[in-house]
Scaffold this motif. Structure first.
Motif, PDB file in Angstrom:
ATOM      1  N   GLY A 181       0.671  -1.565   0.087  1.00 13.86           N
ATOM      2  CA  GLY A 181       0.076   0.280   0.556  1.00 13.86           C
ATOM      3  C   GLY A 181       1.323   1.138   0.416  1.00 13.86           C
ATOM      4  N   THR A 182       0.231   1.755   0.232  1.00 15.17           N
ATOM      5  CA  THR A 182       1.201   3.537   0.862  1.00 15.17           C
ATOM      6  C   THR A 182       2.617   3.593   1.126  1.00 15.17           C
ATOM      7  N   ALA A 183       2.642   3.009   2.256  1.00 15.62           N
ATOM      8  CA  ALA A 183       3.890   2.777   3.021  1.00 15.62           C
ATOM      9  C   ALA A 183       4.963   1.362   2.193  1.00 15.62           C
ATOM     10  N   GLY A 184       3.932   0.226   1.880  1.00 15.46           N
ATOM     11  CA  GLY A 184       4.335  -1.068   1.856  1.00 15.46           C
ATOM     12  C   GLY A 184       5.805  -0.484   0.313  1.00 15.46           C
ATOM     13  N   ILE A 220       4.871  -8.261  -0.944  1.00 16.22           N
ATOM     14  CA  ILE A 220       3.674  -9.219  -0.904  1.00 16.22           C
ATOM     15  C   ILE A 220       2.544  -8.061  -0.868  1.00 16.22           C
ATOM     16  N   GLU A 221       1.172  -8.286  -2.526  1.00 21.66           N
ATOM     17  CA  GLU A 221       0.471  -7.166  -1.765  1.00 21.66           C
ATOM     18  C   GLU A 221      -0.649  -8.183  -2.454  1.00 21.66           C
ATOM     19  N   SER A 222      -2.199  -8.393  -1.650  1.00 22.90           N
ATOM     20  CA  SER A 222      -2.563  -9.131  -2.349  1.00 22.90           C
ATOM     21  C   SER A 222      -3.895  -8.220  -3.294  1.00 22.90           C
ATOM     22  N   ARG A 237     -11.139  -3.421  -3.430  1.00 23.43           N
ATOM     23  CA  ARG A 237     -11.672  -2.888  -1.954  1.00 23.43           C
ATOM     24  C   ARG A 237     -11.515  -3.969  -1.526  1.00 23.43           C
ATOM     25  N   TRP A 238     -11.010  -4.844   0.174  1.00 24.98           N
ATOM     26  CA  TRP A 238     -11.215  -5.696   0.869  1.00 24.98           C
ATOM     27  C   TRP A 238     -12.709  -5.464   1.100  1.00 24.98           C
ATOM     28  N   PRO A 239     -13.338  -6.506   1.187  1.00 30.53           N
ATOM     29  CA  PRO A 239     -14.396  -6.378   1.286  1.00 30.53           C
ATOM     30  C   PRO A 239     -14.722  -5.963   2.886  1.00 30.53           C
ATOM     31  N   GLY A 247      -2.303   0.594  -2.642  1.00 31.27           N
ATOM     32  CA  GLY A 247      -2.912   0.594  -1.429  1.00 31.27           C
ATOM     33  C   GLY A 247      -3.472   1.768  -1.526  1.00 31.27           C
ATOM     34  N   GLY A 248      -4.619   2.307  -0.368  1.00 31.20           N
ATOM     35  CA  GLY A 248      -5.033   3.704  -0.543  1.00 31.20           C
ATOM     36  C   GLY A 248      -4.772   5.145  -1.574  1.00 31.20           C
ATOM     37  N   SER A 249      -3.408   4.824  -1.815  1.00 29.55           N
ATOM     38  CA  SER A 249      -2.989   6.219  -2.871  1.00 29.55           C
ATOM     39  C   SER A 249      -3.898   5.481  -4.047  1.00 29.55           C
ATOM     40  N   MET A 255      -7.590   7.006  -3.633  1.00 30.42           N
ATOM     41  CA  MET A 255      -7.944   8.201  -2.688  1.00 30.42           C
ATOM     42  C   MET A 255      -8.393   9.176  -2.931  1.00 30.42           C
ATOM     43  N   GLY A 256      -9.054  10.123  -2.910  1.00 32.27           N
ATOM     44  CA  GLY A 256      -9.365  11.327  -2.504  1.00 32.27           C
ATOM     45  C   GLY A 256      -8.649  12.120  -3.158  1.00 32.27           C
ATOM     46  N   MET A 257      -7.439  11.370  -3.233  1.00 28.85           N
ATOM     47  CA  MET A 257      -5.618  12.619  -3.806  1.00 28.85           C
ATOM     48  C   MET A 257      -5.329  14.127  -2.735  1.00 28.85           C
ATOM     49  N   ILE A 258      -5.862  14.046  -1.739  1.00 30.61           N
ATOM     50  CA  ILE A 258      -6.028  15.265  -0.962  1.00 30.61           C
ATOM     51  C   ILE A 258      -4.679  15.001  -0.112  1.00 30.61           C
ATOM     52  N   MET A 259      -3.581  16.082   0.009  1.00 26.86           N
ATOM     53  CA  MET A 259      -2.049  15.666   0.348  1.00 26.86           C
ATOM     54  C   MET A 259      -1.848  16.650   1.232  1.00 26.86           C
ATOM     55  N   GLN A 270      -0.879 -13.485  -0.265  1.00 29.74           N
ATOM     56  CA  GLN A 270      -1.618 -12.836   0.311  1.00 29.74           C
ATOM     57  C   GLN A 270      -0.448 -13.701   1.715  1.00 29.74           C
ATOM     58  N   ALA A 271      -0.445 -12.665   2.657  1.00 35.61           N
ATOM     59  CA  ALA A 271       0.468 -12.688   4.282  1.00 35.61           C
ATOM     60  C   ALA A 271      -1.085 -13.938   4.520  1.00 35.61           C
ATOM     61  N   GLN A 272      -0.163 -15.112   4.950  1.00 35.98           N
ATOM     62  CA  GLN A 272      -0.737 -16.265   5.980  1.00 35.98           C
ATOM     63  C   GLN A 272      -0.496 -15.827   7.280  1.00 35.98           C
ATOM     64  N   ASP A 318       3.194   1.492   8.904  1.00 38.54           N
ATOM     65  CA  ASP A 318       1.752   1.928   8.392  1.00 38.54           C
ATOM     66  C   ASP A 318       1.096   2.855   9.400  1.00 38.54           C
ATOM     67  N   ALA A 319       0.282   3.567   8.576  1.00 39.69           N
ATOM     68  CA  ALA A 319      -0.450   4.430   9.351  1.00 39.69           C
ATOM     69  C   ALA A 319      -1.465   3.530  10.566  1.00 39.69           C
ATOM     70  N   SER A 320      -0.940   2.467  10.801  1.00 38.48           N
ATOM     71  CA  SER A 320      -0.744   1.216  12.295  1.00 38.48           C
ATOM     72  C   SER A 320      -0.129   2.798  13.513  1.00 38.48           C
ATOM     73  N   GLY A 362      -4.974  16.443   9.409  1.00 39.25           N
ATOM     74  CA  GLY A 362      -5.264  16.660   7.324  1.00 39.25           C
ATOM     75  C   GLY A 362      -5.375  14.839   7.476  1.00 39.25           C
ATOM     76  N   ASN A 363      -5.373  14.788   6.628  1.00 35.86           N
ATOM     77  CA  ASN A 363      -6.183  13.903   5.989  1.00 35.86           C
ATOM     78  C   ASN A 363      -4.312  13.004   5.709  1.00 35.86           C
ATOM     79  N   THR A 364      -4.575  11.211   5.827  1.00 32.58           N
ATOM     80  CA  THR A 364      -3.754  10.140   6.061  1.00 32.58           C
ATOM     81  C   THR A 364      -2.533   9.902   5.325  1.00 32.58           C
ATOM     82  N   ASN A 365      -2.911  10.272   4.302  1.00 31.01           N
ATOM     83  CA  ASN A 365      -1.889   9.010   3.036  1.00 31.01           C
ATOM     84  C   ASN A 365      -0.160  10.290   2.727  1.00 31.01           C
ATOM     85  N   LEU A 366      -0.715  11.670   2.724  1.00 29.98           N
ATOM     86  CA  LEU A 366       0.937  12.193   3.201  1.00 29.98           C
ATOM     87  C   LEU A 366       1.486  11.759   4.299  1.00 29.98           C
TER      88      LEU A 366
HETATM   89  C1  LIG Z   1     -11.714   5.517  -0.221  1.00 26.14           C
HETATM   90  C2  LIG Z   1     -10.329   6.605   0.509  1.00 26.14           C
HETATM   91  C3  LIG Z   1     -10.316   7.344   0.299  1.00 26.14           C
HETATM   92  C4  LIG Z   1      -9.122   8.173   0.442  1.00 26.14           C
HETATM   93  N1  LIG Z   1      -8.692   9.758   0.580  1.00 26.14           N
HETATM   94  C5  LIG Z   1      -7.532  10.125   1.091  1.00 26.14           C
HETATM   95  C6  LIG Z   1      -7.309  11.577   0.642  1.00 26.14           C
HETATM   96  O1  LIG Z   1      -7.676  11.774  -0.253  1.00 26.14           O
HETATM   97  N2  LIG Z   1      -6.061  11.774   0.993  1.00 26.14           N
HETATM   98  C7  LIG Z   1      -5.282  11.277   2.260  1.00 26.14           C
HETATM   99  O2  LIG Z   1      -4.946  11.477   2.887  1.00 26.14           O
HETATM  100  N3  LIG Z   1      -5.443   9.945   2.353  1.00 26.14           N
HETATM  101  C8  LIG Z   1      -7.058   9.391   1.889  1.00 26.14           C
HETATM  102  N4  LIG Z   1      -6.847   8.235   2.516  1.00 26.14           N
HETATM  103  C9  LIG Z   1      -6.124   7.485   3.400  1.00 26.14           C
HETATM  104  C10 LIG Z   1      -4.979   6.784   3.150  1.00 26.14           C
HETATM  105  O3  LIG Z   1      -5.480   6.211   1.877  1.00 26.14           O
HETATM  106  C11 LIG Z   1      -4.476   5.753   3.955  1.00 26.14           C
HETATM  107  O4  LIG Z   1      -4.188   6.339   4.847  1.00 26.14           O
HETATM  108  C12 LIG Z   1      -3.027   5.033   3.341  1.00 26.14           C
HETATM  109  O5  LIG Z   1      -3.618   5.011   2.419  1.00 26.14           O
HETATM  110  C13 LIG Z   1      -2.987   3.831   4.283  1.00 26.14           C
HETATM  111  O6  LIG Z   1      -1.256   3.440   4.130  1.00 26.14           O
HETATM  112  P1  LIG Z   1      -1.326   2.630   4.600  1.00 26.14           P
HETATM  113  O7  LIG Z   1      -0.117   1.728   4.300  1.00 26.14           O
HETATM  114  O8  LIG Z   1      -0.775   2.673   6.374  1.00 26.14           O
HETATM  115  O9  LIG Z   1      -2.501   1.124   4.342  1.00 26.14           O
HETATM  116  P2  LIG Z   1      -3.261   0.355   2.973  1.00 26.14           P
HETATM  117  O10 LIG Z   1      -2.858   2.000   1.550  1.00 26.14           O
HETATM  118  O11 LIG Z   1      -4.399   0.817   2.943  1.00 26.14           O
HETATM  119  O12 LIG Z   1      -2.423  -0.889   2.428  1.00 26.14           O
HETATM  120  C14 LIG Z   1      -2.423  -1.574   3.176  1.00 26.14           C
HETATM  121  C15 LIG Z   1      -2.100  -2.670   1.682  1.00 26.14           C
HETATM  122  O13 LIG Z   1      -1.651  -4.231   2.213  1.00 26.14           O
HETATM  123  C16 LIG Z   1      -2.608  -4.870   2.032  1.00 26.14           C
HETATM  124  N5  LIG Z   1      -2.219  -6.392   2.484  1.00 26.14           N
HETATM  125  C17 LIG Z   1      -3.661  -6.646   3.709  1.00 26.14           C
HETATM  126  N6  LIG Z   1      -3.425  -7.602   4.246  1.00 26.14           N
HETATM  127  C18 LIG Z   1      -2.553  -8.139   2.914  1.00 26.14           C
HETATM  128  C19 LIG Z   1      -2.284  -9.601   3.857  1.00 26.14           C
HETATM  129  N7  LIG Z   1      -2.675 -10.275   4.201  1.00 26.14           N
HETATM  130  N8  LIG Z   1      -1.349  -9.349   2.773  1.00 26.14           N
HETATM  131  C20 LIG Z   1      -0.407  -9.158   1.600  1.00 26.14           C
HETATM  132  N9  LIG Z   1      -1.302  -7.759   1.876  1.00 26.14           N
HETATM  133  C21 LIG Z   1      -2.492  -7.267   2.468  1.00 26.14           C
HETATM  134  C22 LIG Z   1      -3.461  -4.547   1.457  1.00 26.14           C
HETATM  135  O14 LIG Z   1      -4.157  -4.902   0.184  1.00 26.14           O
HETATM  136  C23 LIG Z   1      -3.354  -2.528   1.046  1.00 26.14           C
HETATM  137  O15 LIG Z   1      -3.065  -2.467  -0.270  1.00 26.14           O
HETATM  138  C24 LIG Z   1      -8.521   7.554   2.125  1.00 26.14           C
HETATM  139  C25 LIG Z   1      -8.046   6.010   1.850  1.00 26.14           C
HETATM  140  C26 LIG Z   1      -9.602   4.830   1.147  1.00 26.14           C
HETATM  141  C27 LIG Z   1      -9.365   4.193   1.220  1.00 26.14           C
END
Ligand SMILES: Cc1cc2nc3c(=O)[nH]c(=O)nc-3n(C[C@H](O)[C@H](O)[C@H](O)COP(=O)(O)OP(=O)(O)OC[C@H]3O[C@@H](n4cnc5c(N)ncnc54)[C@H](O)[C@@H]3O)c2cc1C
Length: 569
Positions: A22-25, A43-45, A72-74, A98-100, A103-107, A232-234, A537-539, A547-551
């Motif tokens: 995702g964003t961090a990975g 590894i990305e699912s 999207r994850w369900p 991932g989210g990036s 996302m709505g692209m707000i930074m 998928q990491a198991q 990651d965001a955890s 502010g929004n979390t992606n940046l």
């Molecule tokens: C619809 C949406 C809109 C958003 N809009 C904005 C915005 O406009 N501005 C902003 O700043 N932030 C926005 N965000 C939030 C931002 O995208 C997140 O804060 C950011 O992506 C989090 O990064 P992360 O690396 O923590 O996790 P993620 O980017 O969510 O990455 C996690 C990744 O891990 C993968 N994964 C999970 N479990 C497993 C597994 N078991 N095995 C392998 N892979 C796995 C997932 O598939 C995913 O790709 C939005 C998020 C969403 C979902």
């Protein structure tokens, strides 16, 4: 969301295995493999988005990928708690970037006090002065320069030019001028409250995701970097206190990746879920679910934070509609301080947009959204009572009475904005949104929805009153926003029924001092008490930034990558 491991897996050796692209990975995969002696596995699912095959809806500078269920994850979550609110579908990415990528692209960076607060909470080395160099180095700010900005980083950031703003944003700016709220041209460098131009990820032609910025052709060509998507990491493999690697299910079969370090970047909902299923968490919870306790760390899954939102909608009259072919999403936002007892500076925002989704009806809908940017409430991610594959997510968005008050106050501020003459002449009757499922069925990008929404939108332009009727069907029963706000009890009920988390999940494996019993990782992202396991990651955020979390997540991944490489040296 991991299941049981399969048999006879292949075994491979790496220095670093990154779980979640995702964003961090993607950042970590790039930075750690830049040192050619490091063997790195990502590894990305979800599906991969290599430079030659990035899907058009991900590249689209209007965030069309937001509504694509293929990314999207369900999973579902409770805005309040299991007993107080239904489990609604959540926005959580499952795709490279991932989210990036969706996302709505707000930074936005948040404000300096956010990071000084992290430092004060025990995340040593994460104060504003320490994180600023990473914010600077990761960006190529196309508008601003100087000591607060970078011009050479992989992520382009721009703002919509004022003359390209839709009429609604221009009208809001006139209201701001008249009422003395300053215009904030650079919300990532000028941290005052005011009406600001939102920073956006990417140039005008396309989105910049973490995958497109960090997993370029050149990076993917590195011999020491392996990327496996749809895998998928198991389960983690442990030898005593040392995490030795991970078992992964790929399309080709199972794989055991042995690694010096395993870095979990699954996002703030799935990272704690994964750790809990590995027996890393609160022993009481683990035992109650029959999970063997492999490492007691009580904080895993606690401290869940999100920006809570409400939505006010109104029919956008013809004079207010955003001009084609502009593909602007949000353009501006009000950053403000609620001034309520217990509230901090810049604890709230009022976002506005002239386009609620991709289709023609959504171009006729004005959207005003009060947002809590510094939430006081805390929720949790825990193992589900039904033993199923998805976590129990309880945002508990109204766990603090302050948050309830700030949202009620936010609705009043939204009313003041929509009834200001500059804005009121562009819109119909505003309603507090409630029945959004009436609109959500049009979100799927299909020829039928395109046709239907085009027909409805044409009628909305032609038939007086129809726009208000359509929007009224998405509003709280019993009248418009003004009527709702005249009844305090009705407002409280409305907020409880409609408050929504906005995908800024954070804080569930928070950083802190190693003596802190609820901290999960130390300031280098290492899981306290284990060897060979990090979260990056965001955890790890102690509190969600204003502010929004992606940046901020990009910054975290850059800073932790640097810490890992420095420790190697
Ligand atoms: C619809 C949406 C809109 C958003 N809009 C904005 C915005 O406009 N501005 C902003 O700043 N932030 C926005 N965000 C939030 C931002 O995208 C997140 O804060 C950011 O992506 C989090 O990064 P992360 O690396 O923590 O996790 P993620 O980017 O969510 O990455 C996690 C990744 O891990 C993968 N994964 C999970 N479990 C497993 C597994 N078991 N095995 C392998 N892979 C796995 C997932 O598939 C995913 O790709 C939005 C998020 C969403 C979902």
């Amino acid at each position: 969301m991991s299941g049981a491991a399969a048999t006879t897996p292949a075994v491979q050796d790496y220095d670093y295995v990154i779980l979640g692209g995702g964003t961090a990975g993607c950042v970590l995969a790039n930075r750690l493999s830049a040192r050619s002696t490091n063997r790195v596995l990502l590894i990305e699912s979800g599906l991969d988005t290599p430079p030659e095959a990035v899907p058009a809806d991900i590249l689209d500078p209007y965030p069309s990928s937001y509504v694509n269920p293929a990314y999207r994850w369900p999973i579902r979550g409770h805005a309040l708690t299991l007993s107080d609110s239904p489990a609604n579908p959540l926005l959580h990415a499952q795709v490279m970037g991932g989210g990036s990528s969706i996302m709505g692209m707000i930074m936005l960076r948040g404000v300096p006090a956010d990071y000084d607060g992290w430092e004060a909470a025990g995340a040593r080395g994460w104060g504003w002065d320490a994180v600023l160099p990473y914010f600077r180095d990761l960006e190529n700010d196309l508008d601003f320069d100087g000591p607060l900005h970078g011009r050479a980083g992989p992520t382009e950031i721009r703002r919509h030019r004022m003359h390209d703003w839709p009429p609604l944003a221009k009208a809001a700016n006139q209201v701001a001028e008249r009422t003395g709220a300053p215009f904030i041209a650079d919300m990532n460098g000028d941290f005052r409250d005011g009406h600001g131009a939102l920073p956006i990820a990417g140039p005008t032609s396309h989105r910049t995701s973490s995958a497109t910025a960090y997993l370029t052709r050149e990076v993917r060509a590195r011999k020491n970097l392996t990327i496996v998507a749809r895998a998928q990491a198991q389960a983690l493999t442990l030898d005593g206190r040392k995490v030795t690697g991970v078992r992964v299910r790929t399309l080709e079969g199972d794989l055991v990746a042995r690694a010096r370090e395993t870095i979990v970047t699954m996002g703030a909902l799935l990272t704690p879920d994964f750790l809990l299923r590995q027996g890393i968490g609160d022993p009481t919870q683990l035992k109650a679910h029959g999970v063997e306790v492999r490492h007691a760390r009580t904080g895993v899954g606690t401290n869940l934070q999100n920006h809570a939102a409400l939505v006010v909608l109104a029919h956008l009259r013809k004079a207010g509609v955003q001009r084609r072919p502009q593909r602007n999403h949000n353009n501006t936002i009000f950053r403000y301080s609620s001034g309520l007892p217990g509230g901090v500076e810049s604890d709230m925002a009022l976002a506005l947009s002239s386009r609620a989704s991709w289709h023609a009806v959504a171009r006729r809908i004005a959207n005003f959204s009060p947002l809590i940017m510094a939430p006081a409430s805390r929720g949790s991610v825990s193992l589900p009572p039904d033993g199923g594959p998805a976590p129990l997510v309880e945002f508990n968005l109204l766990g603090s009475a302050l948050d309830q008050s700030r949202l009620a106050d936010g609705l009043h501020r939204a009313l003041a904005l929509v009834t200001a003459p500059e804005v009121a002449c562009l819109i119909g009757r505003p309603v507090a949104a409630s029945r959004l499922q009436n609109a959500a069925r049009f979100n799927a990008v299909t020829p039928m929805n395109r046709m239907r929404t085009h027909a409805i939108a044409t009628l909305m332009d032609l038939v007086p009153g129809l726009g208000d009727w359509v929007i009224g069907n998405m509003g709280a029963p019993g009248g418009g926003l003004a009527e709702l706000l005249s009844d305090k009890d009705a407002v409280a009920d409305y907020i409880r029924a409609n408050v929504t988390p906005i995908a800024h999940h954070s804080g569930t494996c928070r950083m802190g001092a190693i003596e802190d019993p609820l901290a999960v990782v130390d300031p280098q992202g290492r899981v306290i008490g284990l060897d060979g396991l990090r979260v990056a990651d965001a955890s790890v955020m102690p509190t969600t930034p204003r502010g929004n979390t992606n940046l901020p997540v990009l910054m975290i991944a850059e800073k932790l990558s640097a810490a890992i490489l420095e420790a190697q040296a």
